[in-house]
Scaffold this motif. Structure first.
Motif, short mmCIF file in Angstrom:
data_model
loop_
_atom_site.label_atom_id
_atom_site.label_comp_id
_atom_site.label_asym_id
_atom_site.label_seq_id
_atom_site.Cartn_x
_atom_site.Cartn_y
_atom_site.Cartn_z
N UNK A 13 36.98 47.21 41.65
CA UNK A 13 35.80 46.47 41.21
C UNK A 13 35.45 45.41 42.26
N UNK A 14 34.20 45.36 42.64
CA UNK A 14 33.76 44.38 43.64
C UNK A 14 33.89 42.98 43.05
N UNK A 15 34.32 42.03 43.88
CA UNK A 15 34.55 40.65 43.45
C UNK A 15 33.83 39.69 44.38
N UNK A 19 32.43 39.00 49.25
CA UNK A 19 31.10 38.77 49.81
C UNK A 19 31.10 38.76 51.34
N UNK A 20 32.01 38.06 51.95
CA UNK A 20 32.05 37.98 53.42
C UNK A 20 32.30 39.36 54.02
N UNK A 47 25.24 34.86 51.62
CA UNK A 47 24.72 34.49 50.30
C UNK A 47 23.99 35.65 49.63
N UNK A 48 23.34 36.49 50.42
CA UNK A 48 22.65 37.66 49.85
C UNK A 48 23.66 38.66 49.29
N UNK A 49 24.75 38.87 50.01
CA UNK A 49 25.80 39.77 49.51
C UNK A 49 26.46 39.16 48.28
N UNK A 50 26.63 37.86 48.28
CA UNK A 50 27.22 37.19 47.11
C UNK A 50 26.32 37.36 45.89
N UNK A 51 25.02 37.19 46.06
CA UNK A 51 24.07 37.38 44.95
C UNK A 51 24.11 38.82 44.44
N UNK A 52 24.21 39.77 45.37
CA UNK A 52 24.33 41.18 44.98
C UNK A 52 25.59 41.39 44.15
N UNK A 53 26.71 40.84 44.61
CA UNK A 53 27.97 41.00 43.90
C UNK A 53 27.91 40.35 42.52
N UNK A 67 30.14 48.75 40.01
CA UNK A 67 30.13 48.76 41.48
C UNK A 67 31.54 48.53 41.99
N UNK A 68 31.98 49.41 42.87
CA UNK A 68 33.34 49.37 43.39
C UNK A 68 33.32 49.33 44.91
N UNK A 69 34.22 48.55 45.48
CA UNK A 69 34.39 48.62 46.93
C UNK A 69 35.27 49.82 47.22
N UNK A 70 34.97 50.47 48.33
CA UNK A 70 35.79 51.58 48.81
C UNK A 70 36.75 51.00 49.84
N UNK A 71 38.03 51.15 49.58
CA UNK A 71 39.06 50.61 50.47
C UNK A 71 39.76 51.77 51.15
N UNK A 72 39.65 51.83 52.46
CA UNK A 72 40.27 52.88 53.26
C UNK A 72 41.19 52.23 54.28
N UNK A 73 42.45 52.59 54.24
CA UNK A 73 43.45 52.00 55.14
C UNK A 73 43.40 50.47 55.08
N UNK A 74 43.32 49.95 53.85
CA UNK A 74 43.38 48.51 53.54
C UNK A 74 42.14 47.72 53.95
#
Length: 181
Positions: A13-15, A19-20, A47-53, A67-74
């Motif tokens: 889950x995106x947190x 954002x950064x 800040x735009x990515x933070x607002x999206x999240x 919405x999920x972040x995709x984590x590949x090789x950490x």
């Protein structure tokens, strides 16, 4: 929420803390992603990515999106999930994007396959759709690879900076998915 796909690939889950990283990934892939994603010009700073999240978190809490972040090789390499979940109709629409540098590892096919399992097994949905611009060959390859059915084309479905693009609508029913397993 976390879904482990294999020893190199997971979804989480995106947190707000992402954002950064999400902005840096977006910024690094800006020209590549801009070809098919209409929101790049509105994502100009962290800040735009933070607002999206924040909107993603609100959607998750309302059970109307995931919405999920995709984590590949950490490392975060993209975003995937359900842009819309309709509990009344037991449907969801999948959306996804992957950084240019993460292409070619089968990441998105595995990711969408995991989302399908989650949709049908955990959420007990009946149907999942994926919509992609007619000319977006890479995005269209995912549902085609996973045996979705082409249900039709929506004309002028999306304004993409300077023109409208048609969308191909792909669908998968729970019973069709089960037959593929």
């Amino acid at each position: 929420m976390k879904i482990t796909i294999d020893n190199e690939l997971a979804l989480r889950t995106v947190a707000i803390e992402d954002a950064q990283a999400v902005f840096a990934l977006t910024d690094a892939s800006r020209e590549y992603l801009r070809e098919w994603l209409p929101w790049l010009d509105f994502t100009k700073e962290v800040a735009d990515s933070k607002a999206y999240i924040e909107s993603c978190i609100a959607g998750f809490e309302a059970q109307s999106s995931l919405s999920l972040v995709i984590i590949f090789r950490h490392e975060i390499v993209g975003i995937a999930g359900f842009n819309a979940i309709n509990p009344s109709n037991k449907t969801a629409t999948v959306g996804y994007w992957l950084s240019k540098d993460a292409q070619g590892h089968g990441i998105m096919t595995k990711t969408v396959k995991a989302l399908m399992h989650y949709a049908f097994e955990e959420l007990q949905l009946n149907k999942v759709e994926i919509r992609a611009a007619v000319g977006n060959v890479k995005s269209r390859a995912i549902p085609e690879r996973l045996n979705f059915t082409i249900e039709g084309t929506i004309r002028d479905a999306e304004w993409l900076y300077d023109r409208y693009v048609d969308h191909v609508v792909y669908g998968m029913l729970a019973k069709e998915w089960q037959a593929l397993l």
